[in-house]
Design a protein around this motif. Structure first.
Motif, PDB file in Angstrom:
ATOM      1  N   ALA A   1       0.839  -1.213   0.000  1.00 50.25           N
ATOM      2  CA  ALA A   1       0.000   0.000   0.000  1.00 50.25           C
ATOM      3  C   ALA A   1       0.867   1.254   0.000  1.00 50.25           C
ATOM      4  CB  ALA A   1      -0.927  -0.019   1.204  1.00 50.25           C
ATOM      5  N   ARG A   2       2.011   1.196   0.664  1.00 53.29           N
ATOM      6  CA  ARG A   2       2.917   2.362   0.672  1.00 53.29           C
ATOM      7  C   ARG A   2       3.398   2.646  -0.750  1.00 53.29           C
ATOM      8  NH1 ARG A   2       5.517   2.648   6.672  1.00 53.29           N
ATOM      9  NH2 ARG A   2       3.835   1.479   7.581  1.00 53.29           N
ATOM     10  N   HIS A   3       3.813   1.564  -1.455  1.00 51.55           N
ATOM     11  CA  HIS A   3       4.276   1.756  -2.838  1.00 51.55           C
ATOM     12  C   HIS A   3       3.130   2.276  -3.714  1.00 51.55           C
ATOM     13  CE1 HIS A   3       8.348   0.248  -2.584  1.00 51.55           C
ATOM     14  NE2 HIS A   3       7.942  -0.800  -1.887  1.00 51.55           N
ATOM     15  N   ARG A   4       1.946   1.723  -3.487  1.00 51.91           N
ATOM     16  CA  ARG A   4       0.797   2.114  -4.321  1.00 51.91           C
ATOM     17  C   ARG A   4       0.429   3.584  -4.087  1.00 51.91           C
ATOM     18  NH1 ARG A   4      -4.850  -1.307  -4.585  1.00 51.91           N
ATOM     19  NH2 ARG A   4      -5.867   0.038  -6.112  1.00 51.91           N
ATOM     20  N   LEU A   5       0.518   4.002  -2.834  1.00 55.21           N
ATOM     21  CA  LEU A   5       0.199   5.404  -2.515  1.00 55.21           C
ATOM     22  C   LEU A   5       1.194   6.356  -3.187  1.00 55.21           C
ATOM     23  CD1 LEU A   5      -1.659   7.270  -0.945  1.00 55.21           C
ATOM     24  CD2 LEU A   5      -0.215   6.949   1.065  1.00 55.21           C
ATOM     25  N   LEU A   6       2.464   5.980  -3.134  1.00 56.98           N
ATOM     26  CA  LEU A   6       3.499   6.798  -3.787  1.00 56.98           C
ATOM     27  C   LEU A   6       3.264   6.856  -5.300  1.00 56.98           C
ATOM     28  CD1 LEU A   6       6.454   5.533  -1.641  1.00 56.98           C
ATOM     29  CD2 LEU A   6       5.927   7.949  -1.966  1.00 56.98           C
ATOM     30  N   ALA A   7       2.845   5.718  -5.866  1.00 62.16           N
ATOM     31  CA  ALA A   7       2.590   5.686  -7.312  1.00 62.16           C
ATOM     32  C   ALA A   7       1.388   6.564  -7.657  1.00 62.16           C
ATOM     33  CB  ALA A   7       2.352   4.245  -7.760  1.00 62.16           C
ATOM     34  N   THR A   8       0.365   6.538  -6.807  1.00 59.63           N
ATOM     35  CA  THR A   8      -0.823   7.381  -7.046  1.00 59.63           C
ATOM     36  C   THR A   8      -0.447   8.860  -6.959  1.00 59.63           C
ATOM     37  OG1 THR A   8      -2.184   5.663  -6.029  1.00 59.63           O
ATOM     38  CG2 THR A   8      -3.209   7.813  -6.322  1.00 59.63           C
ATOM     39  N   ALA A   9       0.357   9.191  -5.966  1.00 57.93           N
ATOM     40  CA  ALA A   9       0.787  10.593  -5.799  1.00 57.93           C
ATOM     41  C   ALA A   9       1.570  11.057  -7.029  1.00 57.93           C
ATOM     42  CB  ALA A   9       1.628  10.736  -4.539  1.00 57.93           C
ATOM     43  N   GLU A  10       2.380  10.157  -7.556  1.00 58.25           N
ATOM     44  CA  GLU A  10       3.172  10.475  -8.751  1.00 58.25           C
ATOM     45  C   GLU A  10       2.241  10.690  -9.953  1.00 58.25           C
ATOM     46  OE1 GLU A  10       6.481  10.771  -8.968  1.00 58.25           O
ATOM     47  OE2 GLU A  10       6.487  11.046 -11.151  1.00 58.25           O
ATOM     48  N   ARG A  11       1.330   9.753 -10.119  1.00 61.66           N
ATOM     49  CA  ARG A  11       0.417   9.809 -11.275  1.00 61.66           C
ATOM     50  C   ARG A  11      -0.462  11.053 -11.218  1.00 61.66           C
ATOM     51  NH1 ARG A  11      -3.289   5.524 -10.330  1.00 61.66           N
ATOM     52  NH2 ARG A  11      -4.765   7.107  -9.675  1.00 61.66           N
ATOM     53  N   GLU A  12      -0.968  11.375 -10.019  1.00 59.03           N
ATOM     54  CA  GLU A  12      -1.908  12.494  -9.883  1.00 59.03           C
ATOM     55  C   GLU A  12      -1.204  13.793  -9.527  1.00 59.03           C
ATOM     56  OE1 GLU A  12      -5.078  12.284 -10.576  1.00 59.03           O
ATOM     57  OE2 GLU A  12      -5.224  10.106 -10.792  1.00 59.03           O
ATOM     58  N   ASP A  13       0.105  13.726  -9.357  1.00 58.90           N
ATOM     59  CA  ASP A  13       0.935  14.896  -9.069  1.00 58.90           C
ATOM     60  C   ASP A  13       0.512  15.653  -7.804  1.00 58.90           C
ATOM     61  OD1 ASP A  13       3.001  16.651  -9.365  1.00 58.90           O
ATOM     62  OD2 ASP A  13       1.926  17.974 -10.756  1.00 58.90           O
ATOM     63  N   PHE A  14       0.403  14.919  -6.686  1.00 56.26           N
ATOM     64  CA  PHE A  14       0.216  15.624  -5.404  1.00 56.26           C
ATOM     65  C   PHE A  14       1.328  15.234  -4.429  1.00 56.26           C
ATOM     66  CE2 PHE A  14      -2.898  11.993  -5.046  1.00 56.26           C
ATOM     67  CZ  PHE A  14      -2.364  11.337  -3.960  1.00 56.26           C
ATOM     68  N   LEU A  15       1.482  16.037  -3.388  1.00 56.37           N
ATOM     69  CA  LEU A  15       2.489  15.753  -2.363  1.00 56.37           C
ATOM     70  C   LEU A  15       1.876  14.871  -1.279  1.00 56.37           C
ATOM     71  CD1 LEU A  15       3.904  19.369  -2.013  1.00 56.37           C
ATOM     72  CD2 LEU A  15       5.172  17.413  -2.897  1.00 56.37           C
ATOM     73  N   LEU A  16       2.707  14.113  -0.613  1.00 57.48           N
ATOM     74  CA  LEU A  16       2.231  13.317   0.522  1.00 57.48           C
ATOM     75  C   LEU A  16       2.754  13.943   1.810  1.00 57.48           C
ATOM     76  CD1 LEU A  16       2.740   9.771  -0.971  1.00 57.48           C
ATOM     77  CD2 LEU A  16       0.558  10.707  -0.168  1.00 57.48           C
ATOM     78  N   LEU A  17       1.868  14.158   2.760  1.00 53.41           N
ATOM     79  CA  LEU A  17       2.282  14.650   4.080  1.00 53.41           C
ATOM     80  C   LEU A  17       2.257  13.439   5.007  1.00 53.41           C
ATOM     81  CD1 LEU A  17       0.138  17.937   4.236  1.00 53.41           C
ATOM     82  CD2 LEU A  17       2.273  17.480   2.999  1.00 53.41           C
ATOM     83  N   GLU A  18       3.435  12.954   5.322  1.00 58.11           N
ATOM     84  CA  GLU A  18       3.557  11.716   6.107  1.00 58.11           C
ATOM     85  C   GLU A  18       3.773  12.061   7.575  1.00 58.11           C
ATOM     86  OE1 GLU A  18       7.220   9.394   5.494  1.00 58.11           O
ATOM     87  OE2 GLU A  18       6.038   7.584   5.874  1.00 58.11           O
ATOM     88  N   ASP A  19       2.798  11.712   8.404  1.00 57.09           N
ATOM     89  CA  ASP A  19       2.894  11.975   9.846  1.00 57.09           C
ATOM     90  C   ASP A  19       3.489  10.734  10.509  1.00 57.09           C
ATOM     91  OD1 ASP A  19       2.456  12.343  12.566  1.00 57.09           O
ATOM     92  OD2 ASP A  19       0.577  13.407  12.271  1.00 57.09           O
ATOM     93  N   ASN A  20       4.685  10.924  11.048  1.00 54.06           N
ATOM     94  CA  ASN A  20       5.481   9.815  11.569  1.00 54.06           C
ATOM     95  C   ASN A  20       5.434   9.750  13.094  1.00 54.06           C
ATOM     96  OD1 ASN A  20       7.494   7.769  11.025  1.00 54.06           O
ATOM     97  ND2 ASN A  20       9.050   9.167  11.825  1.00 54.06           N
ATOM     98  N   ALA A  21       4.404  10.391  13.699  1.00 55.72           N
ATOM     99  CA  ALA A  21       4.409  10.585  15.160  1.00 55.72           C
ATOM    100  C   ALA A  21       4.692   9.312  15.951  1.00 55.72           C
ATOM    101  CB  ALA A  21       3.086  11.206  15.611  1.00 55.72           C
ATOM    102  N   TYR A  22       4.197   8.162  15.462  1.00 50.50           N
ATOM    103  CA  TYR A  22       4.314   6.939  16.279  1.00 50.50           C
ATOM    104  C   TYR A  22       5.288   5.904  15.724  1.00 50.50           C
ATOM    105  CZ  TYR A  22       0.304   9.028  18.476  1.00 50.50           C
ATOM    106  OH  TYR A  22      -0.513   9.915  19.122  1.00 50.50           O
ATOM    107  N   ALA A  23       5.895   6.195  14.567  1.00 50.64           N
ATOM    108  CA  ALA A  23       6.704   5.163  13.909  1.00 50.64           C
ATOM    109  C   ALA A  23       7.881   4.711  14.764  1.00 50.64           C
ATOM    110  CB  ALA A  23       7.213   5.662  12.572  1.00 50.64           C
ATOM    111  N   PHE A  24       8.475   5.624  15.529  1.00 48.86           N
ATOM    112  CA  PHE A  24       9.644   5.260  16.333  1.00 48.86           C
ATOM    113  C   PHE A  24       9.291   4.277  17.446  1.00 48.86           C
ATOM    114  CE2 PHE A  24      11.359   9.447  14.868  1.00 48.86           C
ATOM    115  CZ  PHE A  24      12.563   8.992  14.366  1.00 48.86           C
ATOM    116  N   THR A  25       7.970   4.109  17.707  1.00 54.23           N
ATOM    117  CA  THR A  25       7.589   3.252  18.830  1.00 54.23           C
ATOM    118  C   THR A  25       7.462   1.786  18.424  1.00 54.23           C
ATOM    119  OG1 THR A  25       5.236   3.610  18.416  1.00 54.23           O
ATOM    120  CG2 THR A  25       6.293   5.130  19.940  1.00 54.23           C
ATOM    121  N   THR A  26       7.661   1.479  17.146  1.00 52.34           N
ATOM    122  CA  THR A  26       7.526   0.085  16.722  1.00 52.34           C
ATOM    123  C   THR A  26       8.795  -0.710  17.061  1.00 52.34           C
ATOM    124  OG1 THR A  26       6.843  -1.314  14.884  1.00 52.34           O
ATOM    125  CG2 THR A  26       8.410   0.396  14.365  1.00 52.34           C
TER     126      THR A  26
END
Ligand SMILES: Cc1ncc(COP(=O)(O)O)c(C=O)c1O
Length: 327
Positions: free
Chosen positions: A210-235
């Motif tokens: 899904a991460r790859h697919r989201l990046l591909a969609t953003a590329e195709r539709e030409d929008f930026l992704l705002l990635e909120d990483n607030a909890y990633a360090f807790t994994t």
């Protein structure tokens, strides 16, 4: 209560965003938490107070001071000035943040692309302010969405369009439809907000595909992704997935984070990584981070150098790793 003597203002005469129930929610959740200190509230995403036992502000400050004096060659007077005076809007501990992102998240960006903010919440506000210029620009948001994001968009008069986060993951068919409608109505999707790791409030994660697919969609539709990483360090290491910013296509990701969940919310230190080049009409190129620092200089001037020093000291004590500090 003392009698109210100030001039009466009509609520309708204040900014319309204040009518939205979303606006009071963060403060409400924090107040409830303060009123029932023994209850464990899952609502505001706050760390358990037991973790605060390890915090030793004088030691963390001293560690950062030592770093500045011994590794950066500053005199004690220069360090005093750095910590007690107004400072650069961009921040003081940028290189340590960049180092932690490299060590823990595989995000390899120059320190110049980092702006240290007053929590992730300020990072959200700065990014939205800088990116959204026309009332027609749309912000796609994962639904359910973090109230801090909805509130900031509301405050800035930015229209959001939801994309559902379902049991099966992000609804890509809906995202495609949202993009199609946006294209046809002439209101482009400027950016999409997602929190791929433990989204607030759903707690869901985006799988690798899904991460790859989201990046591909953003590329195709030409929008930026705002990635909120607030909890990633807790994994945990075994369960960790690469952030969008570290994957191919990550150039169009603005990455937002915080030390609130891993060090302490009270420091109010967050950051944004904005390594996108910005071409100026007058010639020359800067970074989106430069523009965000300019916005910040008109919002909070700079993040408290003392708070940054405390977080810097914690990072140094854990060999530059936030993940290690959080363990
Ligand atoms: C997903 C998410 N983003 C951002 C924030 C805000 O973080 P900070 O406390 O650093 O402003 C929170 C806080 O709860 C959050 O849950």
């Amino acid at each position: 209560m003392r009698p109210v003597t100030g001039k009466v203002l009509e609520r309708e005469s204040l900014h319309s965003s204040l009518d939205s129930p979303v606006m009071g929610s963060i403060n409400f959740l924090n107040e409830v938490m303060g009123r029932f200190p023994d209850a464990i509230s899952f609502a505001p995403g706050a760390p358990h107070t037991a973790f605060f036992d390890e915090i030793d502000i004088p030691r963390h400050l001293a560690r950062y001071r030592r770093y500045l004096e011994e590794e950066r060659g500053l005199t004690s007077a220069q360090v005093d000035r750095l910590l007690y005076q107004y400072g650069p809007s961009r921040g003081l501990i940028n290189e340590l943040v960049a180092q932690a992102l490299r060590a823990d998240q595989g995000i390899d960006v120059p320190e110049e692309s980092v702006v240290v903010t007053v929590g992730c919440q300020e990072a959200i506000l700065l990014v939205l302010r800088a990116l959204f210029t026309s009332p027609r620009d749309l912000l796609a948001v994962v639904n359910p969405c973090f109230v801090g994001l909805s509130g900031a968009a509301n405050l800035l008069g930015i229209d959001t369009v939801p994309v559902d986060d379902t049991e099966e993951g992000l609804d890509f068919a809906q995202l495609d439809e949202v993009c199609r409608q946006a294209r046809e109505s002439g209101s482009p999707i400027r950016a999409m907000y997602v929190a791929p790791d433990f989204s607030n409030p759903s707690g869901s994660r985006l799988g690798l595909e899904a991460r790859h697919r989201l990046l591909a969609t953003a590329e195709r539709e030409d929008f930026l992704l705002l990635e909120d990483n607030a909890y990633a360090f807790t994994t945990t290491d075994e369960a960790s997935l690469p952030p969008l910013k570290a994957l191919p296509g990550g150039e169009r990701v603005v990455h937002l984070g915080t030390f609130a969940k891993t060090c302490m919310p009270g420091a109010r230190v967050g950051y944004v990584v904005a390594d996108q080049p910005v071409r100026r009409a007058s010639g020359g190129t800067g970074l989106l981070a430069d523009e965000l620092a300019t916005v910040k200089s008109m919002v909070t001037v700079n993040t408290s150098p003392i708070s940054q020093a405390v977080i810097g000291g914690i990072l140094l004590e854990h060999r530059g790793s936030v993940a290690e500090a959080a363990r």
